[in-house]
Design a protein around this motif. Structure first.
Motif, PDB file in Angstrom:
ATOM      1  N   THR A  10      13.286   1.502  -8.842  1.00 43.48           N
ATOM      2  CA  THR A  10      11.938   1.117  -8.435  1.00 43.48           C
ATOM      3  C   THR A  10      11.514  -0.183  -9.093  1.00 43.48           C
ATOM      4  O   THR A  10      10.939  -1.073  -8.448  1.00 43.48           O
ATOM      5  N   THR A  11      11.809  -0.326 -10.368  1.00 41.64           N
ATOM      6  CA  THR A  11      11.461  -1.555 -11.088  1.00 41.64           C
ATOM      7  C   THR A  11      12.143  -2.763 -10.458  1.00 41.64           C
ATOM      8  O   THR A  11      11.510  -3.810 -10.226  1.00 41.64           O
ATOM      9  N   GLU A  12      13.433  -2.638 -10.173  1.00 40.45           N
ATOM     10  CA  GLU A  12      14.176  -3.751  -9.567  1.00 40.45           C
ATOM     11  C   GLU A  12      13.610  -4.105  -8.193  1.00 40.45           C
ATOM     12  O   GLU A  12      13.469  -5.288  -7.849  1.00 40.45           O
ATOM     13  N   ALA A  13      13.269  -3.084  -7.404  1.00 39.58           N
ATOM     14  CA  ALA A  13      12.750  -3.323  -6.061  1.00 39.58           C
ATOM     15  C   ALA A  13      11.397  -4.030  -6.107  1.00 39.58           C
ATOM     16  O   ALA A  13      11.147  -4.987  -5.354  1.00 39.58           O
ATOM     17  N   VAL A  14      10.501  -3.566  -6.985  1.00 41.88           N
ATOM     18  CA  VAL A  14       9.172  -4.168  -7.088  1.00 41.88           C
ATOM     19  C   VAL A  14       9.272  -5.613  -7.569  1.00 41.88           C
ATOM     20  O   VAL A  14       8.657  -6.527  -6.999  1.00 41.88           O
ATOM     21  N   ASN A  15      10.045  -5.843  -8.612  1.00 46.94           N
ATOM     22  CA  ASN A  15      10.143  -7.196  -9.154  1.00 46.94           C
ATOM     23  C   ASN A  15      10.797  -8.160  -8.170  1.00 46.94           C
ATOM     24  O   ASN A  15      10.383  -9.329  -8.075  1.00 46.94           O
ATOM     25  N   GLU A  16      11.776  -7.697  -7.431  1.00 47.38           N
ATOM     26  CA  GLU A  16      12.425  -8.551  -6.432  1.00 47.38           C
ATOM     27  C   GLU A  16      11.461  -8.915  -5.315  1.00 47.38           C
ATOM     28  O   GLU A  16      11.365 -10.073  -4.896  1.00 47.38           O
ATOM     29  N   PHE A  17      10.713  -7.928  -4.831  1.00 45.11           N
ATOM     30  CA  PHE A  17       9.817  -8.153  -3.695  1.00 45.11           C
ATOM     31  C   PHE A  17       8.673  -9.088  -4.068  1.00 45.11           C
ATOM     32  O   PHE A  17       8.317  -9.998  -3.303  1.00 45.11           O
ATOM     33  N   PHE A  18       8.076  -8.892  -5.230  1.00 47.06           N
ATOM     34  CA  PHE A  18       6.878  -9.651  -5.593  1.00 47.06           C
ATOM     35  C   PHE A  18       7.176 -10.926  -6.379  1.00 47.06           C
ATOM     36  O   PHE A  18       6.244 -11.668  -6.705  1.00 47.06           O
ATOM     37  N   ARG A  19       8.433 -11.212  -6.647  1.00 46.63           N
ATOM     38  CA  ARG A  19       8.764 -12.404  -7.425  1.00 46.63           C
ATOM     39  C   ARG A  19       8.221 -13.693  -6.796  1.00 46.63           C
ATOM     40  O   ARG A  19       7.582 -14.506  -7.488  1.00 46.63           O
ATOM     41  N   PRO A  20       8.427 -13.952  -5.491  1.00 45.85           N
ATOM     42  CA  PRO A  20       7.886 -15.206  -4.922  1.00 45.85           C
ATOM     43  C   PRO A  20       6.362 -15.248  -4.904  1.00 45.85           C
ATOM     44  O   PRO A  20       5.769 -16.325  -5.074  1.00 45.85           O
ATOM     45  N   ILE A  21       5.713 -14.106  -4.723  1.00 44.03           N
ATOM     46  CA  ILE A  21       4.247 -14.062  -4.750  1.00 44.03           C
ATOM     47  C   ILE A  21       3.744 -14.410  -6.144  1.00 44.03           C
ATOM     48  O   ILE A  21       2.805 -15.199  -6.312  1.00 44.03           O
ATOM     49  N   HIS A  42      -3.603  -4.680  -6.773  1.00 46.25           N
ATOM     50  CA  HIS A  42      -2.342  -4.031  -7.129  1.00 46.25           C
ATOM     51  C   HIS A  42      -1.467  -3.837  -5.893  1.00 46.25           C
ATOM     52  O   HIS A  42      -1.862  -4.160  -4.764  1.00 46.25           O
ATOM     53  N   ILE A  43      -0.278  -3.309  -6.104  1.00 47.42           N
ATOM     54  CA  ILE A  43       0.678  -3.204  -5.000  1.00 47.42           C
ATOM     55  C   ILE A  43       0.208  -2.221  -3.925  1.00 47.42           C
ATOM     56  O   ILE A  43       0.609  -2.336  -2.768  1.00 47.42           O
ATOM     57  N   GLY A  44      -0.650  -1.272  -4.293  1.00 44.51           N
ATOM     58  CA  GLY A  44      -1.222  -0.397  -3.280  1.00 44.51           C
ATOM     59  C   GLY A  44      -2.091  -1.173  -2.313  1.00 44.51           C
ATOM     60  O   GLY A  44      -2.092  -0.905  -1.108  1.00 44.51           O
ATOM     61  N   HIS A  45      -2.853  -2.163  -2.822  1.00 45.50           N
ATOM     62  CA  HIS A  45      -3.640  -3.029  -1.954  1.00 45.50           C
ATOM     63  C   HIS A  45      -2.712  -3.808  -1.009  1.00 45.50           C
ATOM     64  O   HIS A  45      -3.022  -3.983   0.170  1.00 45.50           O
ATOM     65  N   TYR A  46      -1.598  -4.283  -1.562  1.00 45.94           N
ATOM     66  CA  TYR A  46      -0.713  -5.106  -0.731  1.00 45.94           C
ATOM     67  C   TYR A  46      -0.203  -4.316   0.470  1.00 45.94           C
ATOM     68  O   TYR A  46      -0.340  -4.756   1.617  1.00 45.94           O
ATOM     69  N   PHE A  47       0.387  -3.161   0.222  1.00 51.00           N
ATOM     70  CA  PHE A  47       0.967  -2.400   1.329  1.00 51.00           C
ATOM     71  C   PHE A  47      -0.093  -1.671   2.144  1.00 51.00           C
ATOM     72  O   PHE A  47       0.121  -1.379   3.320  1.00 51.00           O
ATOM     73  N   GLY A  48      -1.247  -1.392   1.528  1.00 55.52           N
ATOM     74  CA  GLY A  48      -2.285  -0.679   2.241  1.00 55.52           C
ATOM     75  C   GLY A  48      -3.124  -1.550   3.144  1.00 55.52           C
ATOM     76  O   GLY A  48      -3.602  -1.088   4.185  1.00 55.52           O
TER      77      GLY A  48
END
Length: 318
Positions: free
Chosen positions: A267-278, A14-20
């Motif tokens: 928050t939704t827009e930020a998360v989807n934008e950041f993780f879209r290429p991944i 999950h995104i916590g793993h990514y940033f953590g």
């Protein structure tokens, strides 16, 4: 410098793993020797059955490859493919006391959230298993979240005691905390797969939006960044800040009286934008890609484990 890090394959990351931790691994793979462990045996530390273990291993591997971990630079391996790790566990257990293991605050927290009716010996000795994982490759740097620091201290203790009692075989590793050592979950607690309060890296944009809409906030319409008194709001601001590269307080001031609805949209827009290429890269990968990476990594890691175990046996006089 040798880095050891990894995850329990209990489900997609999950995104916590990514940033953590995952972002740290990306930075380190170009400058350090990096070993990434899929700790499959450790799945049963706090549950009776491992679940869909092969499916989960594949999911985690695909997450690794999607974020940009390079198998040419990083050794990705599976705990159960290295029996030498479990052989290291025996001498390591002799170097710590029952009282020391019982005081570990992270183990106490995991026990509190365990699905088992009683605490297993495997759960109780979890930090020693991690010590074997770290020291088999003579890890010197361990990227972890803040909650894992007590485990690293057990590893440091074991390394020092082995070196003093037998021979100087192991370095004493250091912990490396990320910029976000502990990311909150959507319910205001710690983000965790097992607690159902996370956003998977592979989640679709619609799934992400639905999860964030259900996030816990509060009744105060004015959005402020106050982690101690408003943990739910602070978590969403932190997630949005990490994904957009902005400070949470700045985002709170921008939202102002827009309330929880505006916060959740941002928050939704930020998360989807950041993780879209991944997410796009992950959709292009296959299970065959994952299996090939794991087979090669297992072979490389086991060669290292065999050498280290032989050193340990010689030092102990076996």
């Amino acid at each position: 410098m040798t880095v050891l890090t990894g995850d329990r394959p209990t489900g997609p990351l999950h995104i916590g793993h990514y940033f953590g931790s995952l972002a740290n691994r990306l930075a380190l793979q170009d400058t350090h020797e990096v070993f990434v462990l899929l700790a499959d045996y450790q799945v049963i530390t706090d549950r009776d059955l491992p679940g869909e273990i092969q499916r989960n291993i594949t999911d985690v591997l695909l997450d690794y490859l999607a974020i940009g971990l390079d198998p040419a630079k990083v050794t990705i391996f599976q705990h159960s493919a290295l029996p030498e790790l479990n052989q290291l566990l025996l001498p390591f257990l002799s170097l710590v006391t029952v009282a020391e293991l019982g005081r570990n605050p992270t183990v106490k927290d995991e026990i509190a959230h365990s699905s088992q009716a009683a605490v297993s010996g495997l759960m109780f000795t979890y930090p020693v298993h991690q010590a074997a994982d770290i020291l088999f490759c003579k890890g010197t740097l361990v990227p972890v979240g803040k909650d894992q620091l007590p485990h690293i201290e057990v590893t440091r203790t074991i390394a020092r005691r082995f070196n003093e009692r037998y021979a100087p075989v192991f370095p004493v590793p250091e912990a490396m905390l990320s910029r976000t050592p502990l990311l909150g979950g959507l319910d205001g607690g710690k983000m965790s797969k097992s607690r159902g309060n996370s956003i998977a890296l592979k989640a679709s944009e619609d799934e992400t939006a639905a999860l964030i809409r259900r996030a816990v906030t509060d009744a105060d319409r004015r959005i402020t960044f106050e982690p101690e008194t408003r943990p739910g709001v602070a978590t969403l601001l932190t997630i949005a800040g990490l994904c957009s590269g902005r400070e949470p307080r700045e985002l709170a001031e921008e939202i102002g009286d827009g309330g929880a609805a505006a916060l959740k949209r941002l928050t939704t827009e930020a998360v989807n934008e950041f993780f879209r290429p991944i997410r796009k890269r992950r959709a292009e990968l296959t299970e065959q890609d994952a299996r090939a990476v794991l087979a090669e990594g297992n072979e490389r890691a086991r060669a290292v484990a065999i050498r280290t175990l032989e050193e340990v046996r010689q030092a102990m006089g076996f």
